[in-house]
Design a protein around this motif. Structure first.
Motif, PDB file in Angstrom:
ATOM      1  N   SER A 218      34.147 -33.660  55.095  1.00 50.93           N
ATOM      2  CA  SER A 218      33.584 -34.870  55.678  1.00 50.93           C
ATOM      3  C   SER A 218      34.666 -35.891  56.025  1.00 50.93           C
ATOM      4  O   SER A 218      34.503 -36.660  56.970  1.00 50.93           O
ATOM      5  N   VAL A 219      35.797 -35.881  55.311  1.00 48.66           N
ATOM      6  CA  VAL A 219      36.913 -36.729  55.731  1.00 48.66           C
ATOM      7  C   VAL A 219      37.355 -36.338  57.145  1.00 48.66           C
ATOM      8  O   VAL A 219      37.524 -37.181  58.029  1.00 48.66           O
TER       9      VAL A 219
ATOM     10  N   LEU B 191      34.993 -35.921  64.619  1.00 47.24           N
ATOM     11  CA  LEU B 191      33.746 -35.670  65.345  1.00 47.24           C
ATOM     12  C   LEU B 191      32.718 -36.793  65.250  1.00 47.24           C
ATOM     13  O   LEU B 191      31.996 -37.064  66.219  1.00 47.24           O
ATOM     14  N   ALA B 192      32.650 -37.429  64.102  1.00 46.30           N
ATOM     15  CA  ALA B 192      31.622 -38.458  63.909  1.00 46.30           C
ATOM     16  C   ALA B 192      31.613 -39.522  65.010  1.00 46.30           C
ATOM     17  O   ALA B 192      30.540 -39.974  65.415  1.00 46.30           O
ATOM     18  N   PRO B 193      32.789 -39.934  65.503  1.00 46.76           N
ATOM     19  CA  PRO B 193      32.780 -40.957  66.557  1.00 46.76           C
ATOM     20  C   PRO B 193      31.984 -40.551  67.802  1.00 46.76           C
ATOM     21  O   PRO B 193      31.566 -41.408  68.571  1.00 46.76           O
ATOM     22  N   TYR B 194      31.769 -39.245  67.990  1.00 43.43           N
ATOM     23  CA  TYR B 194      31.035 -38.773  69.172  1.00 43.43           C
ATOM     24  C   TYR B 194      29.578 -38.456  68.847  1.00 43.43           C
ATOM     25  O   TYR B 194      28.844 -38.002  69.712  1.00 43.43           O
ATOM     26  N   HIS B 195      29.167 -38.638  67.603  1.00 44.46           N
ATOM     27  CA  HIS B 195      27.825 -38.242  67.186  1.00 44.46           C
ATOM     28  C   HIS B 195      26.945 -39.447  66.880  1.00 44.46           C
ATOM     29  O   HIS B 195      27.437 -40.489  66.455  1.00 44.46           O
ATOM     30  N   SER B 196      25.644 -39.256  67.070  1.00 43.65           N
ATOM     31  CA  SER B 196      24.681 -40.314  66.787  1.00 43.65           C
ATOM     32  C   SER B 196      24.566 -40.522  65.268  1.00 43.65           C
ATOM     33  O   SER B 196      24.956 -39.669  64.466  1.00 43.65           O
TER      34      SER B 196
END
Ligand code: 1Q0
Length: 225
Positions: free
Chosen positions: A141-142, A148-153
């Motif tokens: 998750s780090v 990836l998180a910046p591109y996900h809802s």
């Protein structure tokens, strides 16, 4: 069981595919690139059902690019989906790349896989540096939050958070990476071999990633919706 399904995964196939994806002219051969991903999908499938939606997503993207490749086969004029650069040139020329809206172009589809390779590099480097007892979910998750998180809802980020809790521990992870179980004292030796293969694989993936990144950058396509 998990182990049985994991038997299919062979890290050396990941290494071979990504190594042979790069030509002397620093082209990325799409067939080899997709084969590398096929093998990564096998790893995902070995992790079980909670991760299922992630492997479905990857398979969908791989299928899309393969459909495009089949739909525009080689002619005497060229082979549009042979390499990353030829795909970009072909789709730009044909007006298939939409810079404003979501589309089904190979360029925007492969960009998602490309960002995922960034995640994978970060994750695998963290795994290399990890020691017994470290949580795979935490390492994962780090890397996810960074790549990836910046591109996900928001909703997707929550779903991924739930899925990562179900990741196997480090021992199980190396078992899948290094192959079949052999009892007891072989454990440590297998982990050493696994680490070496992992290192070489990360290098191969990094090289592919860097060349791909440059091609997207040159074409101003790093943000394709
Ligand atoms: C090892 C555990 C894996 C954990 C993966 C971490 C995060 C993945 C999050 C994936 C969410 C997928 C749901 C759909 C997302 C899409 O909306 C999104 C954007 O596409 P679009 O068409 O809506 O614009 N899609 C993506 O961002 C693609 C994401 C795919 C994630 C792929 C991660 C794959 C990892 C694979 C290999 C693991 C192998 C590890 C060990 C290998 C040893 C050499």
């Amino acid at each position: 069981s998990r182990l049985c399904r994991g038997r299919d995964f062979q890290i050396h196939r990941v290494l071979t595919a990504f190594n042979s994806a790069v030509t002397g002219e620093r082209e990325i051969l799409l067939d080899r690139y997709l084969e590398g991903w096929d093998e990564l999908v096998k790893f995902l499938e070995a992790l079980g059902t909670v991760i299922g939606f992630i492997s479905q997503e990857v398979k969908g993207k791989l299928g899309l690019v393969r459909d495009l490749r089949r739909g525009a086969p080689a002619t005497e004029k060229g082979d549009p989906y042979r390499t990353l650069r030829s795909m970009m040139a072909h789709e730009l020329r044909a007006g298939l790349v939409d810079f404003r809206r979501q589309s089904l172009s190979g360029c925007r589809t492969l960009l998602r896989l490309h960002r995922s390779l960034h995640w994978l590099q970060l994750f695998l480097r963290a795994v290399e540096r990890s020691s017994a007892g470290d949580s795979m979910g935490a390492l994962c998750s780090v890397a996810y939050n960074q790549a990836l998180a910046p591109y996900h809802s928001w909703l997707l980020r929550k779903a991924v958070g739930v899925a990562l809790v179900a990741l196997p521990d480090r021992v199980e992870f190396f078992r899948i990476v290094c192959g079949e179980e052999e009892k007891g004292e072989r454990e440590r030796e297998r982990e050493r071999e696994g680490r070496q293969l992992l290192e070489r694989t990360v290098l191969a993936i990094t090289r592919v990633y860097n060349i791909t990144q440059e091609a997207y950058q040159v074409n101003g396509m790093l943000d394709l919706p």
